[in-house]
Enzyme design. Structure first.
Site, PDB file in Angstrom:
ATOM      1  N   GLU A   1     -19.559  14.852   1.277  1.00  0.00           N
ATOM      2  CA  GLU A   1     -19.755  13.939   0.143  1.00  0.00           C
ATOM      3  C   GLU A   1     -21.019  13.097   0.291  1.00  0.00           C
ATOM      4  OE1 GLU A   1     -16.589  11.106  -0.610  1.00  0.00           O
ATOM      5  OE2 GLU A   1     -17.561  10.389  -2.428  1.00  0.00           O
TER       6      GLU A   1
ATOM      7  N   LYS B   1     -12.572  14.513   4.632  1.00  0.00           N
ATOM      8  CA  LYS B   1     -13.667  14.009   3.792  1.00  0.00           C
ATOM      9  C   LYS B   1     -14.558  13.066   4.584  1.00  0.00           C
ATOM     10  CE  LYS B   1     -14.106  10.341   1.046  1.00  0.00           C
ATOM     11  NZ  LYS B   1     -13.882   9.339  -0.005  1.00  0.00           N
TER      12      LYS B   1
ATOM     13  N   LYS C   1     -18.748  17.469  -2.577  1.00  0.00           N
ATOM     14  CA  LYS C   1     -18.306  16.372  -3.460  1.00  0.00           C
ATOM     15  C   LYS C   1     -19.507  15.483  -3.761  1.00  0.00           C
ATOM     16  CE  LYS C   1     -15.109  12.479  -3.731  1.00  0.00           C
ATOM     17  NZ  LYS C   1     -13.733  12.050  -3.562  1.00  0.00           N
TER      18      LYS C   1
ATOM     19  N   ARG D   1       0.847  -1.197   0.000  1.00  0.00           N
ATOM     20  CA  ARG D   1       0.000   0.000   0.000  1.00  0.00           C
ATOM     21  C   ARG D   1       0.882   1.247   0.000  1.00  0.00           C
ATOM     22  NH1 ARG D   1      -3.195  -3.236   3.691  1.00  0.00           N
ATOM     23  NH2 ARG D   1      -2.208  -2.265   5.509  1.00  0.00           N
TER      24      ARG D   1
HETATM   25  P1  13P Z   1     -14.458   7.455  -6.942  1.00  0.00           P
HETATM   26  O1  13P Z   1     -14.092   8.623  -7.822  1.00  0.00           O
HETATM   27  O2  13P Z   1     -13.745   6.189  -7.302  1.00  0.00           O
HETATM   28  O3  13P Z   1     -15.949   7.311  -6.808  1.00  0.00           O
HETATM   29  O4  13P Z   1     -13.901   7.780  -5.501  1.00  0.00           O
HETATM   30  C1  13P Z   1     -14.090   9.030  -4.984  1.00  0.00           C
HETATM   31  C2  13P Z   1     -14.252   8.928  -3.532  1.00  0.00           C
HETATM   32  O5  13P Z   1     -13.530   9.549  -2.789  1.00  0.00           O
HETATM   33  C3  13P Z   1     -15.324   8.079  -3.004  1.00  0.00           C
HETATM   34  O6  13P Z   1     -15.528   8.356  -1.666  1.00  0.00           O
END
Ligand code: 13P
Length: 336
Positions: A177, A136, A219, A46
């Site tokens: 998000e 986030k 987001k 990772r």
């Molecule tokens: P994806 O663009 O692969 O959907 O991932 C963005 C993300 O941060 C999901 O939480």
């Protein structure tokens, strides 16, 4: 609230022509990605993979922020530089995923609520010390004939707003998000109506919790057909309906909207973002915060092998560059 700190973080991220690289896959999720290229999900693999991504030369031409997973925040490059230091030195703002994943919503077990609020303020203080300047938190909503329920929409909106308020209080810019999932065979119009109810609930909760809209990042998902819908709405329709929805629901005080890719192919995610920006006269910066749509080609090229690192970095850089163009409506298909 340290408004100056929050303002300068927003300024460093919301730069025309640049977007965010989401590299915050949990250990479980990255294991699934590694499985596709037959790489063991060890801590060192990772680390090596994230090292490849963050050390890509000139990444900062197109990427202004990177979202890290907690483990990654404390990892180092092969030369011993902490990842947040490397990113900052390159003019890229380090951020961190702070939610602790999904659990079933009581009394609606098919739906999810995101957890991690309990000790959030304490964890944020630690992440800030390690260099994180933004955070986030992801909520998910499944579409079916009867879902999402209003209680799932309201409960997740409330949690997102409480998270955002805590972040701003400690000087960390929150990425909010709410992701309406693409899974299913629903139409683009069904996605429109669900996303609208989700966005309305989110902005109601943000107001109730006194979140400063000018000091956060949204987001969202795009308004798009379900993965198994046939036919799929064309690019121009996705762009038009997404912009229509966000004009109706997202205040102009939001400085930047950075879309997730949600399982779209990398080229389609770029084309959609470009088509939206071509519409023009938008009140917000409109860019990307892609995970899979930025990383997929690099992961395929890497295959876990040292000798592929340079080519994998070039693959990442290509997607970052094309999405950078798309964030200004300057992408063309023949650039692929
Ligand atoms: P994806 O663009 O692969 O959907 O991932 C963005 C993300 O941060 C999901 O939480």
């Amino acid at each position: 609230m340290d408004i100056q700190t929050l303002t300068s973080t927003i300024k460093d991220i919301a730069i025309p022509g640049k977007g965010i690289l989401a590299a915050d896959e949990s250990n479980g999720t990255i294991a699934k990605r590694f499985d596709t290229i037959h790489v063991e999900p060890t801590e060192e693999n990772r680390r090596a993979y994230r090292d490849l991504l963050f050390s890509a030369p000139h990444l900062n031409n197109y990427i202004s922020g990177v979202i890290l997973f907690e483990e990654t925040l404390y990892q180092h490059t092969v030369n011993g530089t902490p990842f947040p230091t490397l990113l900052s030195q390159n003019g890229i703002v380090p951020g961190i995923k702070v939610d602790q994943g999904l659990v079933s919503l009581k009394n609606s077990p098919d739906e999810k609520i995101t957890q991690g609020l309990d000790d959030l303020a304490k964890r944020l203080a630690e992440y800030k010390k390690a260099g994180a300047r933004f955070a986030k938190w992801r909520a998910v909503y499944q579409i079916s004939d009867r879902l999402p329920s209003q209680s799932a929409v309201d409960a997740n909106a409330d949690v997102l707003a409480r998270y955002a308020a805590i972040c701003q209080e400690v000087g960390i810019v929150p990425i909010v998000e709410p992701e309406v999932l693409m899974d299913g065979n629903h139409s683009i119009d069904r996605c429109f109506s669900v996303t609208k109810s989700v966005q309305l609930a989110v902005f109601k909760a943000l107001a109730e919790h006194n979140v400063k809209l000018e000091l956060m990042i949204l987001k969202p998902n795009m308004v798009i057909s379900g993965t198994h819908a046939n036919p799929q709405a064309p690019i121009e329709e996705v762009a038009k309906k997404t912009i229509e929805l966000f004009r109706e629901t997202v205040p102009a005080t939001i400085p930047t909207i950075n879309f997730l890719s949600g399982g779209q192919s990398d080229e389609l995610a770029t084309a959609h973002l470009n088509a939206m920006n071509k519409i023009g006269h938008l009140p917000w910066n409109l860019s990307f915060s892609y995970g899979r749509a930025l990383q997929a080609p690099a992961l395929r090229v890497w295959q876990g092998k040292m000798e592929n690192v340079k080519l994998a970095q070039e693959a990442l850089l290509k997607r970052a560059k094309l999405n950078g163009f798309a964030s200004e409506g300057k992408y063309k298909n023949n650039m692929e």
